[in-house]
Design a protein around this motif. Structure first.
Motif, mmCIF file in Angstrom:
data_model
loop_
_atom_site.group_PDB
_atom_site.id
_atom_site.type_symbol
_atom_site.label_atom_id
_atom_site.label_comp_id
_atom_site.label_asym_id
_atom_site.label_seq_id
_atom_site.Cartn_x
_atom_site.Cartn_y
_atom_site.Cartn_z
ATOM 1 N N LEU A 18 -9.030 -25.079 -28.849
ATOM 2 C CA LEU A 18 -9.692 -24.066 -28.214
ATOM 3 C C LEU A 18 -8.793 -23.043 -27.357
ATOM 4 C CD1 LEU A 18 -13.505 -25.194 -27.506
ATOM 5 C CD2 LEU A 18 -12.296 -24.613 -29.635
ATOM 6 N N PHE A 20 -5.668 -22.977 -27.813
ATOM 7 C CA PHE A 20 -4.903 -22.146 -28.900
ATOM 8 C C PHE A 20 -5.744 -20.986 -29.205
ATOM 9 C CE2 PHE A 20 -3.701 -21.176 -33.320
ATOM 10 C CZ PHE A 20 -2.326 -21.400 -33.019
ATOM 11 N N HIS A 21 -6.782 -20.866 -29.704
ATOM 12 C CA HIS A 21 -7.682 -19.783 -30.314
ATOM 13 C C HIS A 21 -7.720 -18.669 -29.053
ATOM 14 C CE1 HIS A 21 -10.943 -18.101 -32.580
ATOM 15 N NE2 HIS A 21 -11.123 -17.458 -31.603
ATOM 16 N N GLU A 46 -15.126 -12.867 -25.389
ATOM 17 C CA GLU A 46 -15.740 -12.962 -26.803
ATOM 18 C C GLU A 46 -15.965 -14.253 -27.325
ATOM 19 O OE1 GLU A 46 -13.378 -11.197 -30.734
ATOM 20 O OE2 GLU A 46 -13.001 -10.068 -28.891
ATOM 21 N N PHE A 47 -15.241 -15.277 -26.502
ATOM 22 C CA PHE A 47 -15.510 -16.496 -26.996
ATOM 23 C C PHE A 47 -17.015 -17.009 -26.857
ATOM 24 C CE2 PHE A 47 -15.189 -20.834 -28.034
ATOM 25 C CZ PHE A 47 -14.214 -21.049 -28.693
ATOM 26 N N ALA A 53 -19.405 -24.414 -26.527
ATOM 27 C CA ALA A 53 -18.896 -24.513 -27.961
ATOM 28 C C ALA A 53 -18.223 -26.189 -28.017
ATOM 29 C CB ALA A 53 -17.718 -23.463 -28.154
ATOM 30 N N ASN A 56 -21.102 -28.526 -28.326
ATOM 31 C CA ASN A 56 -21.425 -28.533 -30.074
ATOM 32 C C ASN A 56 -20.618 -29.106 -30.780
ATOM 33 O OD1 ASN A 56 -23.719 -27.161 -29.298
ATOM 34 N ND2 ASN A 56 -22.726 -25.008 -29.923
ATOM 35 N N CYS A 57 -19.323 -28.951 -30.472
ATOM 36 C CA CYS A 57 -18.321 -29.833 -31.276
ATOM 37 C C CYS A 57 -18.442 -31.238 -31.324
ATOM 38 C CB CYS A 57 -16.729 -29.478 -30.962
ATOM 39 S SG CYS A 57 -16.326 -27.873 -31.485
ATOM 40 N N THR A 60 -21.269 -32.812 -33.262
ATOM 41 C CA THR A 60 -21.341 -33.251 -34.481
ATOM 42 C C THR A 60 -20.593 -34.480 -34.704
ATOM 43 O OG1 THR A 60 -19.033 -32.443 -34.660
ATOM 44 C CG2 THR A 60 -20.586 -30.670 -34.915
ATOM 45 N N ARG A 61 -20.204 -34.993 -33.883
ATOM 46 C CA ARG A 61 -19.443 -36.319 -33.946
ATOM 47 C C ARG A 61 -20.828 -37.381 -33.523
ATOM 48 N NH1 ARG A 61 -14.371 -35.834 -34.772
ATOM 49 N NH2 ARG A 61 -13.527 -33.813 -34.509
ATOM 50 N N MET B 1 -23.395 -12.277 -32.564
ATOM 51 C CA MET B 1 -22.704 -11.082 -31.929
ATOM 52 C C MET B 1 -22.673 -9.735 -32.488
ATOM 53 S SD MET B 1 -18.786 -12.483 -30.382
ATOM 54 C CE MET B 1 -18.255 -11.506 -31.516
ATOM 55 N N ASN B 26 -5.334 -22.890 -39.235
ATOM 56 C CA ASN B 26 -5.943 -23.138 -38.083
ATOM 57 C C ASN B 26 -7.271 -22.499 -37.643
ATOM 58 O OD1 ASN B 26 -5.234 -20.561 -36.212
ATOM 59 N ND2 ASN B 26 -3.177 -21.410 -36.833
ATOM 60 N N PHE B 28 -8.218 -20.058 -35.380
ATOM 61 C CA PHE B 28 -8.020 -18.634 -35.478
ATOM 62 C C PHE B 28 -7.809 -17.690 -36.394
ATOM 63 C CE2 PHE B 28 -5.265 -15.171 -33.921
ATOM 64 C CZ PHE B 28 -6.162 -14.331 -33.291
ATOM 65 N N SER B 31 -10.588 -17.434 -38.552
ATOM 66 C CA SER B 31 -11.736 -16.567 -38.402
ATOM 67 C C SER B 31 -11.040 -15.046 -38.623
ATOM 68 C CB SER B 31 -11.853 -16.313 -36.892
ATOM 69 O OG SER B 31 -10.868 -15.921 -35.969
ATOM 70 N N ASP B 46 -16.641 -17.010 -32.248
ATOM 71 C CA ASP B 46 -15.741 -17.996 -31.960
ATOM 72 C C ASP B 46 -16.580 -19.091 -31.393
ATOM 73 O OD1 ASP B 46 -13.761 -16.190 -32.214
ATOM 74 O OD2 ASP B 46 -13.562 -15.543 -30.241
ATOM 75 N N GLY B 47 -17.517 -18.947 -30.850
ATOM 76 C CA GLY B 47 -18.531 -20.047 -30.155
ATOM 77 C C GLY B 47 -19.065 -20.983 -31.482
ATOM 78 N N TYR B 50 -15.874 -23.355 -34.249
ATOM 79 C CA TYR B 50 -15.294 -24.552 -34.077
ATOM 80 C C TYR B 50 -16.631 -25.767 -34.235
ATOM 81 C CZ TYR B 50 -11.162 -22.404 -32.830
ATOM 82 O OH TYR B 50 -9.858 -21.820 -33.105
ATOM 83 N N PRO B 51 -17.634 -25.363 -33.780
ATOM 84 C CA PRO B 51 -18.667 -26.606 -33.984
ATOM 85 C C PRO B 51 -18.805 -26.610 -35.812
ATOM 86 C CG PRO B 51 -19.477 -25.357 -32.468
ATOM 87 C CD PRO B 51 -18.143 -24.632 -32.831
ATOM 88 N N LEU B 53 -16.626 -26.096 -37.829
ATOM 89 C CA LEU B 53 -15.320 -26.935 -38.540
ATOM 90 C C LEU B 53 -15.522 -28.351 -38.208
ATOM 91 C CD1 LEU B 53 -12.493 -24.408 -37.467
ATOM 92 C CD2 LEU B 53 -13.123 -25.090 -39.679
ATOM 93 N N HIS B 54 -15.886 -28.530 -37.084
ATOM 94 C CA HIS B 54 -15.889 -30.055 -36.623
ATOM 95 C C HIS B 54 -17.093 -30.650 -37.406
ATOM 96 C CE1 HIS B 54 -13.573 -30.450 -33.121
ATOM 97 N NE2 HIS B 54 -13.235 -29.312 -33.349
ATOM 98 N N ALA B 75 -0.823 -26.213 -33.394
ATOM 99 C CA ALA B 75 -2.003 -25.740 -33.697
ATOM 100 C C ALA B 75 -2.850 -26.880 -34.691
ATOM 101 C CB ALA B 75 -2.336 -24.454 -34.224
ATOM 102 N N LYS B 76 -3.915 -26.821 -34.600
ATOM 103 C CA LYS B 76 -4.921 -27.975 -35.542
ATOM 104 C C LYS B 76 -5.128 -27.051 -36.790
ATOM 105 C CE LYS B 76 -8.574 -31.248 -34.920
ATOM 106 N NZ LYS B 76 -9.931 -31.443 -34.342
ATOM 107 N N TYR B 78 -6.741 -27.159 -40.527
ATOM 108 C CA TYR B 78 -7.616 -27.677 -41.485
ATOM 109 C C TYR B 78 -7.303 -27.533 -42.751
ATOM 110 C CZ TYR B 78 -10.506 -28.005 -37.328
ATOM 111 O OH TYR B 78 -10.843 -28.433 -35.865
#
Lengths: 140, 111
Positions: A18, A20-21, A46-47, A53, A56-57, A60-61, B1, B26, B28, B31, B46-47, B50-51, B53-54, B75-76, B78
């Protein structure tokens, strides 16, 4: 599965991902002419809720279920320790209930369910003595 | 948004799978790519990216790998798995069916 045993590592990866984003987004704003500080604020705004978040990630696990179960257990013991009176009453009630049931059952078990502790219980007879003049007692 | 472009429930996964089918990216970049290929119409917050993706990763449709970006930053990334590709095909087929049906209804001429 990894997320249960290597929670620290997974958590760190989530943070890095996150972060990184947000950094890339900050850079994008900087290149549009914002000051680095404003750009960072804009990116974070903006995030939305980053912690939300993340949660929420995590949700999912599926191991999160196991984790929260342990949390609940810990919470339960903590609360019991905080209310010794309630705990005492609850333990006493349970103890008496279980104890009384066990006692009654073991008695009934010995008396009615098990065969009498003799060699051939079917051969047992009942002998009665009657005095002359006594009214006969009807049995069974 | 973005109020008017609220995604239809369940389509975010389809969009993400499709984008990752083209190349590993990755979060970012995903999106950015989604915004770009949809002509700025579709934008995932953004919020919720990631959920989502996971979730896809948990389902086994995508896998993640830490790699260096072109600017040499970790960076991660996918990428789609074989299972994910099959799922994408099924989902895309469903979407086509659904969207043709809806546009047929919308196109009906009023008497």
């Amino acid at each position: 599965l990894r997320s249960l045993f290597r929670r620290g590592r997974v958590e760190q990866e989530l943070n890095e991902e996150l972060q990184f984003h947000v950094e890339r987004k900050t850079e994008a704003y900087v290149s549009k002419g914002l000051s680095p500080k404003d750009a960072r604020h804009a990116a974070l705004r903006e995030f939305g809720g980053i912690e939300q978040a993340k949660e929420n990630c995590r949700n999912t696990r599926r191991v999160n279920l196991i984790e929260t179960l342990f949390q609940d257990l810990r919470y339960g013991t903590r609360m019991l320790r905080k209310n010794p009176g309630f705990t005492g009453v609850a333990v006493l009630t349970l103890g008496l209930g279980i104890g009384a049931n066990t006692a009654v059952f073991s008695l009934l078990n010995a008396l009615m369910l098990r065969a009498l502790p003799v060699r051939d219980p079917g051969q047992l007879v009942e002998l009665l003595h009657r005095f002359p003049g006594e009214p006969s007692v009807r049995r069974r | 948004m973005s109020k008017p472009t609220d995604l239809v429930q369940g389509t975010l996964g389809l969009l993400l799978l499709k984008i990752l089918a083209l190349e590993p990216l990755n979060g970012f970049a995903i999106s950015q790519r989604l915004k770009q290929v949809s002509g700025d119409v579709l934008q995932v917050s953004d919020g919720s990216l990631y959920p989502a993706l996971h979730k896809l990763e948990q389902e086994g449709w995508i896998t993640a790998e830490w790699k260096a970006t072109e600017n040499n930053r970790r960076a991660k990334f996918y990428s789609l798995t074989r299972l994910g590709r099959r799922h994408l095909e099924a989902e895309a087929h469903n979407w086509k069916r659904l969207s043709t049906a809806i546009s047929q209804v919308v196109k009906l001429k009023e008497a």
